[in-house]
Design an enzyme around this catalytic site. Structure first.
Site, PDB file in Angstrom:
ATOM      1  N   GLN A 105       0.841  -1.204   0.000  1.00 23.48           N
ATOM      2  CA  GLN A 105       0.000   0.000   0.000  1.00 23.48           C
ATOM      3  C   GLN A 105       0.878   1.257   0.000  1.00 23.48           C
ATOM      4  O   GLN A 105       0.360   2.365  -0.051  1.00 23.48           O
ATOM      5  CB  GLN A 105      -0.895   0.011   1.245  1.00 23.48           C
ATOM      6  CG  GLN A 105      -1.868  -1.151   1.327  1.00 23.48           C
ATOM      7  CD  GLN A 105      -2.607  -1.153   2.661  1.00 23.48           C
ATOM      8  OE1 GLN A 105      -2.056  -1.494   3.699  1.00 23.48           O
ATOM      9  NE2 GLN A 105      -3.870  -0.771   2.632  1.00 23.48           N
ATOM     10  N   HIS A 125      -1.386   1.555  -4.365  1.00 20.46           N
ATOM     11  CA  HIS A 125      -1.698   2.982  -4.290  1.00 20.46           C
ATOM     12  C   HIS A 125      -0.731   3.832  -5.110  1.00 20.46           C
ATOM     13  O   HIS A 125      -0.611   5.037  -4.891  1.00 20.46           O
ATOM     14  CB  HIS A 125      -1.725   3.450  -2.830  1.00 20.46           C
ATOM     15  CG  HIS A 125      -2.798   2.770  -2.022  1.00 20.46           C
ATOM     16  ND1 HIS A 125      -2.764   2.673  -0.656  1.00 20.46           N
ATOM     17  CD2 HIS A 125      -3.934   2.117  -2.398  1.00 20.46           C
ATOM     18  CE1 HIS A 125      -3.832   2.001  -0.226  1.00 20.46           C
ATOM     19  NE2 HIS A 125      -4.560   1.660  -1.267  1.00 20.46           N
ATOM     20  N   SER A 199       0.534  -2.957   8.115  1.00 17.47           N
ATOM     21  CA  SER A 199      -0.714  -2.363   7.617  1.00 17.47           C
ATOM     22  C   SER A 199      -1.766  -2.483   8.698  1.00 17.47           C
ATOM     23  O   SER A 199      -1.924  -3.538   9.307  1.00 17.47           O
ATOM     24  CB  SER A 199      -1.214  -3.085   6.365  1.00 17.47           C
ATOM     25  OG  SER A 199      -2.502  -2.587   6.020  1.00 17.47           O
TER      26      SER A 199
END
Ligand SMILES: [Zn+2]
Length: 251
Positions: A105, A125, A199
């Site tokens: 991410q 992302h 995360s």
């Protein structure tokens, strides 16, 4: 480190040793140990301003100028981020063929900097270390954009086609990158051990991948400093520093 964390780390390494295909899934927590601020943490420069939605960025030259101002200010916040033990440990797993790649991410490019090939890093992302043209996809380097922007105050246009140039990150309101999402899904299904590292698993749809892995029969390990919503379905939760937990793998 307390006894419980120590035991969890031992169990983590036993599971890594037994696994055939390890798929690491990383978030901001792995990079905070490199000095990259977590954009959701209190006091982070990302929380000061409301994000500029993608459609506003595209339609407003003024919004683009503001976005570039913020972007360069944020980059100055962590100018010399280097991969840490956590990144290096995952690079070792990939180099040894124990992991097919990394799903991340993060937008900081630190997995590539740790030696993992570009194609083996699936960025959900995007990437904040360069920019692309939204029309023709030409890659633009930040240093040149910055020099121009600071001299003129004008947001950059594509030198090739005149299109809108944007940092290669996925913005609020922008469609998820379909190819990366598909590749992440495929890689997720190949795992018999799914290793979430750093995360908090709150940003969807990215955070649904560990659930997919678990439903597909993989063991799920969550390595994070704070509790996550998926802790109850994890086979192992390790609460602590990622670098310390993975250090023995790092070359
Ligand atoms: Zn272009």
């Amino acid at each position: 480190m307390d006894e419980e964390t120590h035991e969890a780390i031992e169990e983590l390494h036993a599971m890594l040793d037994r696994a055939r295909v390890i798929v690491p899934f990383t978030g901001a927590g792995i990079s905070t140990e490199s000095g990259v601020p977590d954009f959701r943490s209190p006091g982070s420069p990302w929380m000061v301003n409301k994000p500029i939605p993608f459609d506003v960025f595209v339609s407003s030259r003024e919004a683009r100028a503001e976005a570039w101002r913020r972007k360069f200010a944020m980059d100055d916040h962590c100018p010399d981020a280097r991969p840490n033990r956590g990144h290096r440990a995952l690079a070792t797993l990939v180099a040894e063929g124990r992991a097919p790649g990394v799903i991340t991410q993060n937008i900081d490019g630190l997995h590539q900097a740790s030696g993992i090939a570009n194609e083996a890093v699936i960025e959900l992302h995007g990437n904040g270390t360069y920019a692309t043209c939204l029309t023709c996809s030409w890659r633009h380097e930040l240093a040149a954009i910055r020099q121009e922007f600071e001299a003129s105050g004008e947001p950059p246009d594509c030198l090739i086609c005149g299109g809108v140039v944007k940092a290669a990150t996925i913005s609020f309101g922008q469609q998820m990158p379909q190819r990366q999402m598909l590749r992440a899904h495929e890689m997720t299904l190949s795992a018999d051990l799914y290793l979430v590292a750093g995360s908090s698993l709150v940003v969807f749809p990215a955070a649904s991948f560990p659930v997919v892995a678990k439903r597909n029969g993989a063991k799920l390990v969550i390595l994070n400093r704070e509790p996550t919503d998926l802790d109850p379905i994890a086979d192992l939760v390790v609460r602590g520093e990622i670098g310390a937990a993975l250090a023995r793998l790092a070359n």
